[in-house]
Design a protein around this motif. Structure first.
Motif, short mmCIF file in Angstrom:
data_model
loop_
_atom_site.label_atom_id
_atom_site.label_comp_id
_atom_site.label_asym_id
_atom_site.label_seq_id
_atom_site.Cartn_x
_atom_site.Cartn_y
_atom_site.Cartn_z
N LEU A 43 -4.18 2.52 3.59
CA LEU A 43 -2.85 2.49 4.21
C LEU A 43 -2.92 2.96 5.66
CD1 LEU A 43 0.22 2.20 4.19
CD2 LEU A 43 0.38 4.47 3.19
N LEU A 74 0.83 -1.21 0.00
CA LEU A 74 0.00 0.00 0.00
C LEU A 74 0.87 1.26 0.00
CD1 LEU A 74 -2.87 -0.96 2.45
CD2 LEU A 74 -3.04 -0.64 -0.01
N VAL A 110 -6.90 4.58 -1.47
CA VAL A 110 -5.77 3.71 -1.11
C VAL A 110 -5.02 4.31 0.08
CG1 VAL A 110 -3.70 2.56 -1.95
CG2 VAL A 110 -5.62 2.89 -3.49
#
Lengths: 167, 628
Positions: free
Chosen positions: B499, B477, B495
């Motif tokens: 993370l 990630l 994303v």
């Protein structure tokens, strides 16, 4: 270097830059090849260099800066005399390159993307260089150090320190 | 000087005689008995461990002994056995030396080159009863492989076009230009069942057909050599070891779709590949294999190199084309597909290096032969770059349908230090993990997708019990967050949120709801992201959650990291029964967290401990334990 020497050096660099622009200007999509050559000549891409390219190619400076800032290989800051790159590809990562990176940070007291005050070392975490057989891998300029662990970091720096002391 | 077809034939015949020593030593005329070819690997791995110095020293020794007429030193591309580099190979004896150091050169020269006695301690693999029959073929690493895309890697000098020609190089081009219509070429590629080796696995012939059908005068052929998946280096090895095979295939592709200009987009991180491509393009031009009126058949095709500048997203096809145009390499929505509207707005085909490397062989060997290899829906072979916790790190090419067990244990030599296999990661940041329970699944495009991973470009990273799967998901990630171009919100923001959640889990701050949240986010990002980078970015999380849910639960509920990787959950303890009270740990602790002396038991103050692990490393009695 005296200031006249500096100027002379800069003039030569700009002449090389203009020659590179002339070589590529008629290629389609010439900007990136020119930026590569400019970085080769100057070591990085300061604003003045981007401005020259902008004027020569008739591309707005903002667009050029947009391209420069997009690609990780282009730098707007000067790099150290010894450019240290710690590979953070998966193969290196699972073999402990994170610890090696930490050790370099600690030893040089700089963070990723920074340069030591004396201009000697700069530190970067780089993308996979494809030498996974030697993981974990560190490169210093063009030299590759493979199969390392965090304890090897001091030895690497000491080697370059010795080189500098001899000079 | 441009060459005619018959001149190329002459070059081939002449060079083939010279290469007999490598291909069929028994056919070398006895009067040439003293001849020898010494091949030294000049791939990135081996040059990084000094193979060029080995070459230099060999050259000096041979020249000073006046043997330069009989003994030829050849710098080749990658042999594949990167873990054992630098590699030196001697013909006609067909003997491979591994882990050769410059200091070993004298011994090889005195013993083997001059007196014909191989240096046993440097031989590859175990020899039975001290007998050296055929060192190379006796190694599982090589005997289990089927080399099509890598056929010339480690076999020829990539900087000598004649050596490529001798290995039937540019013969496929000749066949295409003299005997085949463009549509015949496309039919042949379609019939072969070849699918894109760069990740998606789209049928190559179908792609070519789309572009060929466009009624445009200007079309382009592109090669994706922006091998960005960390841990994958097969494209680099093909470019370094056999650049002409890619060039030949691109000319054939140009003929098939009606294009006269090609671009190879190669990573700037691969300086050796760039240099060899440059040399190869120049040589092909000199021979008239690139340029106007190729082989006198009236077809024109030119090729240019473009260097990437370190942006992973440029491996995505539309982003790559935008980058070739000199702009920020951001992807754009499809359709229109590149085959309709690609580079400079014109019909374009883009294939990756390994795909191209298969083309000349398919043209010469025929679709029927090629499609007899592999599984029902995945034909031919696939090159895997095996790395991580495995003995034989390197490149292997195997027929589709080989099981992971064969790749990792038979060819890869298993896991080092007696550790247990935990998972294999394929497809890089877009792929997923395959657990031990699936080791016997035959590997092809579709089976990997079914397992929640993907072929990707063929990077295969092996992990042992010391790898924390949550930490690994975090690693990928971080990579995708770093490499997201920022154009579409699902990838740019989504994303990043994933993370943050995974990071909090690795820091012991996660809660069970986080796992659910991750899944919802992942589903939405997969559905909403603009390009392949975003659409696949959640895969490493999803697949590790699928197969290693226990590990996630251990992190969020028990606040423990079973692999002992996530630092904030670690606790270092001293085993009083084995502790000799030597004080070494106390001396080395940077946080002064350890107390004790000869009379008082040693202990670690958990509030002061920074979990650096120095004490564990330094303890001579292994009395410091990592307690997850």
């Amino acid at each position: 270097m005296s200031s006249t020497e500096l100027n002379q050096n800069a003039t030569e660099q700009y002449q090389l830059l203009l020659a590179a622009i002339a070589r590529h200007r008629n290629d389609r999509g010439a900007l990136i090849p020119i930026l590569h050559e400019a970085q080769e000549i100057f070591g990085y891409l300061p604003l003045e260099v981007q401005r020259t390219i902008s004027e020569e190619l008739n591309i707005p400076l903002a667009e050029i800066f947009g391209v420069v800032s997009f690609y990780s290989q282009f730098s707007i800051y000067p790099k150290g005399k010894y450019r240290i790159n710690v590979c953070m590809g998966t193969a290196c990562y699972v073999k402990g390159s994170g610890d090696i990176l930490d050790k370099f940070k600690e030893r040089l007291s700089i963070d990723i993307g920074e340069c030591t005050e004396d201009g000697r070392y700069s530190l970067d975490a780089c993308r996979c260089i494809g030498a996974c057989g030697l993981a974990p891998v560190v490169t210093v300029n063009d030299e590759v150090f493979g199969k390392l662990n965090a304890d090897d970091v001091d030895g690497i720096i000491d080697r370059f320190e010795k080189l500098e002391d001899i000079k | 000087m441009s060459k005619t077809i018959s001149e190329i034939h002459e070059i081939r015949a002449k060079k083939q005689k010279d290469l007999l020593i490598r291909t069929d030593p028994s056919a070398v005329p006895t009067k040439e008995g003293g001849r020898m070819h010494i091949l030294v690997c000049g791939g990135t791995g081996c040059t990084s461990s000094n193979s060029l110095k080995i070459m230099e020293e060999l050259e000096i020794l041979i020249r000073t002994s006046g043997m330069q007429d009989d003994i030829k030193i050849v710098k080749t591309g990658c042999f594949g056995l990167c873990a054992k580099g630098p590699i030196v190979m001697l013909y006609p004896d067909h003997i491979m030396y591994t882990l050769v150091q410059p200091e070993d050169v004298n011994e090889i020269f005195d013993s083997h080159v001059k007196n014909g006695i191989p240096v046993k301690r440097l031989l590859a693999g175990e020899q039975k009863d001290g007998e050296i029959t055929n060192a190379l073929d006796s190694l599982d690493f090589f005997s289990r492989q089927m080399r099509i895309a890598l056929r010339n890697c480690g076999a020829i000098n990539p900087e000598d076009i004649d050596e490529y020609i001798a290995r039937d190089g540019y013969l496929a081009l000749e066949k295409v230009l003299t005997e085949m219509e463009p549509e015949d070429v496309i039919d042949e590629i379609k019939a072969s069942g070849l699918r894109g080796r760069g990740g998606g696995g789209f049928p190559t012939g179908v792609k070519w057909n789309f572009a060929a059908a466009q009624q445009e005068h200007e079309k382009y052929v592109c090669c994706n050599a922006d091998e960005g998946d960390p841990g994958a280096f097969m494209d680099r090895s093909v470019l370094e070891g056999d650049p002409h095979s890619v060039i030949e295939a691109m000319i054939i592709a140009g003929y098939a779709i009606g294009a006269s200009q090609g671009y190879i987009y190669v990573r700037a991180e691969y300086p050796i590949a760039v240099e060899r491509l440059d040399i190869a393009i120049r040589q092909a031009r000199e021979y008239g294999l690139l340029g106007e009126d190729i082989l006198g058949k009236g077809f024109n095709f030119n090729l240019e190199l473009r260097l990437g500048a370190g942006a992973f997203v440029c491996g995505e096809e539309t982003a790559l084309m935008t980058s070739v145009e000199g702009k920020r390499g951001e992807p754009r929505p499809r359709p229109p597909f590149p085959a309709v509207k690609g580079l400079f707005g014109k019909p374009t085909i883009l294939n990756n290096v390994e795909t191209y490397a298969n083309i000349p062989v398919i043209i010469l060997g025929g679709a029927q032969w090629f499609s007899s290899i592999g599984t029902e829906k995945s034909k031919g072979t696939k090159v895997f770059a095996i790395g991580g916790k495995i003995n034989n790190t390197g490149l292997v090419e195997i027929p589709m349908g080989t099981t992971l067990r064969e790749i990792i244990f038979d060819i890869g030599g298993g896991i080092p230090n007696g550790k247990k296999f935990k998972a294999a990661q394929t497809g890089g940041p877009s792929g997923g993990c395959i657990p031990a329970s699936e080791l016997d699944t035959p590997i092809d495009y579709d089976s990997l997708i079914a397992l929640g991973s993907m072929m990707g470009s063929g990077g295969l990273i092996v992990m042992d019990e010391d790898t924390c799967m949550v930490d690994l998901a975090k690693f990928f990630l971080e990579f995708t967050v770093d490499e997201s171009c920022g154009k579409c919100p699902p990838c740019r923001i989504g994303v990043k949120r994933m993370l943050e959640i995974v990071t909090r889990i690795t820091e012991g701050e996660g809660c069970p709801e986080d796992l659910e949240l991750l899944e919802i986010l992942a589903r939405n990002i997969k559905a909403g992201a603009l390009c392949g980078l975003g659409q696949t970015a959640p895969n490493p999380v999803l697949s590790t959650m699928k197969y290693f849910k226990d590990e996630y639960l251990a992190h969020v509920i028990d606040k423990k990291c079973p692999a002992g990787v996530c630092r904030s959950m670690l606790k270092f303890l001293i085993a009083q029964d084995t502790c000799k009270r030597c004080g070494i740990c106390k001396k080395n602790c940077p946080a002064n967290a350890i107390s004790g002396d000869k009379n008082t038991p040693f202990s670690i103050d958990q509030d002061k401990c920074i979990k650096c692990g120095v004490c564990m490393e330094k303890c001579p009695f292994k009395s410091i334990l990592k307690n997850a």
